[in-house]
Design a protein around this motif. Structure first.
Motif, PDB file in Angstrom:
ATOM      1  N   GLU A 156       0.823  -1.213   0.000  1.00 42.99           N
ATOM      2  CA  GLU A 156       0.000   0.000   0.000  1.00 42.99           C
ATOM      3  C   GLU A 156       0.853   1.257   0.000  1.00 42.99           C
ATOM      4  OE1 GLU A 156      -3.582   2.131   2.612  1.00 42.99           O
ATOM      5  OE2 GLU A 156      -2.801   0.162   3.203  1.00 42.99           O
ATOM      6  N   ARG A 157       1.874   1.271   0.843  1.00 45.27           N
ATOM      7  CA  ARG A 157       2.735   2.454   0.914  1.00 45.27           C
ATOM      8  C   ARG A 157       3.545   2.616  -0.363  1.00 45.27           C
ATOM      9  NH1 ARG A 157       5.814   3.941   6.391  1.00 45.27           N
ATOM     10  NH2 ARG A 157       3.621   4.186   6.939  1.00 45.27           N
ATOM     11  N   GLU A 159       2.629   1.734  -3.416  1.00 40.73           N
ATOM     12  CA  GLU A 159       1.760   2.251  -4.475  1.00 40.73           C
ATOM     13  C   GLU A 159       1.493   3.744  -4.292  1.00 40.73           C
ATOM     14  OE1 GLU A 159      -1.639   0.362  -5.878  1.00 40.73           O
ATOM     15  OE2 GLU A 159      -0.753  -1.631  -6.006  1.00 40.73           O
ATOM     16  N   LYS A 160       1.284   4.182  -3.062  1.00 36.83           N
ATOM     17  CA  LYS A 160       1.064   5.606  -2.829  1.00 36.83           C
ATOM     18  C   LYS A 160       2.304   6.409  -3.205  1.00 36.83           C
ATOM     19  CE  LYS A 160      -2.442   5.276   0.823  1.00 36.83           C
ATOM     20  NZ  LYS A 160      -2.727   5.487   2.259  1.00 36.83           N
ATOM     21  N   LEU A 161       3.471   5.922  -2.810  1.00 40.13           N
ATOM     22  CA  LEU A 161       4.715   6.597  -3.157  1.00 40.13           C
ATOM     23  C   LEU A 161       4.876   6.666  -4.674  1.00 40.13           C
ATOM     24  CD1 LEU A 161       7.518   7.790  -2.472  1.00 40.13           C
ATOM     25  CD2 LEU A 161       8.388   5.445  -2.432  1.00 40.13           C
ATOM     26  N   TRP A 163       2.508   6.521  -7.134  1.00 33.90           N
ATOM     27  CA  TRP A 163       1.561   7.390  -7.833  1.00 33.90           C
ATOM     28  C   TRP A 163       1.798   8.862  -7.503  1.00 33.90           C
ATOM     29  CZ3 TRP A 163      -0.407   6.016 -12.040  1.00 33.90           C
ATOM     30  CH2 TRP A 163      -0.750   4.688 -12.283  1.00 33.90           C
ATOM     31  N   LEU A 164       2.173   9.169  -6.278  1.00 36.07           N
ATOM     32  CA  LEU A 164       2.523  10.547  -5.961  1.00 36.07           C
ATOM     33  C   LEU A 164       3.735  10.994  -6.771  1.00 36.07           C
ATOM     34  CD1 LEU A 164       1.987  10.571  -2.101  1.00 36.07           C
ATOM     35  CD2 LEU A 164       0.883  12.118  -3.728  1.00 36.07           C
ATOM     36  N   SER A 200       8.505   7.259   4.629  1.00 40.35           N
ATOM     37  CA  SER A 200       8.856   5.835   4.635  1.00 40.35           C
ATOM     38  C   SER A 200       9.385   5.388   5.985  1.00 40.35           C
ATOM     39  CB  SER A 200       9.929   5.560   3.563  1.00 40.35           C
ATOM     40  OG  SER A 200      11.176   6.108   3.930  1.00 40.35           O
TER      41      SER A 200
END
Length: 202
Positions: A156-157, A159-161, A163-164, A200
């Motif tokens: 999850e983390r 994917e967020k990193l 896409w941002l 992170s």
């Protein structure tokens, strides 16, 4: 029998070479001329091929354009995977991974894709051709991120990193295209790397 097999392989190699010439010429045209000024005749001229050869591989301009971006994505993914000098897992590795994505999205890929997406807004055929290519770009690039950072970030983390970073680098790449200040872009990218590494660790 051996001669026949060799002949088929040679024909396939020639076909692959023709396709690569067309795709490389298309990317060059998009980057240098933009979508509106890129014609099939100019692509064939740069590739050193006839219109008949082009039509054998790509029946429409939209199909050729979309596959040219896919072709460029494949090359960039190979380049990213070939990098062997990243720091060990930790904050420095995250910053280096962001730098890799920035280099990928700020070069020919960004320019070619931006040209096509702007044109696709009012061209349904091009838009339909581009959607699966864009999804493929996301899949292939996030897979590289998994290989680089999967051992230190959860899914999850990660994917967020990812896409941002993609959206920030796309915005910075657009700023570069319209003549924005390079020093400001460098500062913004450094700021994002600092934020990403701190997140992170939290």
């Amino acid at each position: 029998m051996t001669s026949g097999v060799r002949q088929r392989l040679t024909q396939q190699e020639r076909s692959d070479r023709t396709r690569e010439l067309l795709l490389d010429a298309t990317v060059d045209c998009l980057v240098e001329l933009g979508y509106a000024r890129t014609s099939m005749n100019e692509i064939c001229r740069r590739a050193g091929l006839s219109r008949g050869a082009q039509q054998h591989h790509f029946t429409t301009k939209a199909e050729l354009m979309a596959h040219a971006v896919e072709h460029l994505v494949g090359k960039l993914s190979d380049q990213l995977r070939a990098v062997s000098t990243l720091p060990p897992p930790g904050p420095d590795r995250i910053a280096a991974a962001i730098d890799l994505l920035w280099r990928a999205f700020s070069g020919s890929l960004s320019t070619a894709a931006m040209e096509l997406w702007v044109a696709a807004r009012t061209d349904p055929e091009l838009r339909a051709a581009m959607h699966p290519i864009d999804r493929g770009l996301a899949r292939s690039t996030i897979e590289v991120y998994r290989e680089l950072l999967g051992d230190q970030l959860g899914e999850e983390r990660l994917e967020k990193l990812f896409w941002l970073t993609v959206n920030i680098t796309r915005g910075l790449a657009l700023d570069a295209m319209i003549g924005g200040d390079q020093q400001r872009r460098d500062q913004l990218l450094d700021e994002w790397k600092a934020i990403a590494t701190s997140l992170s660790e939290s």
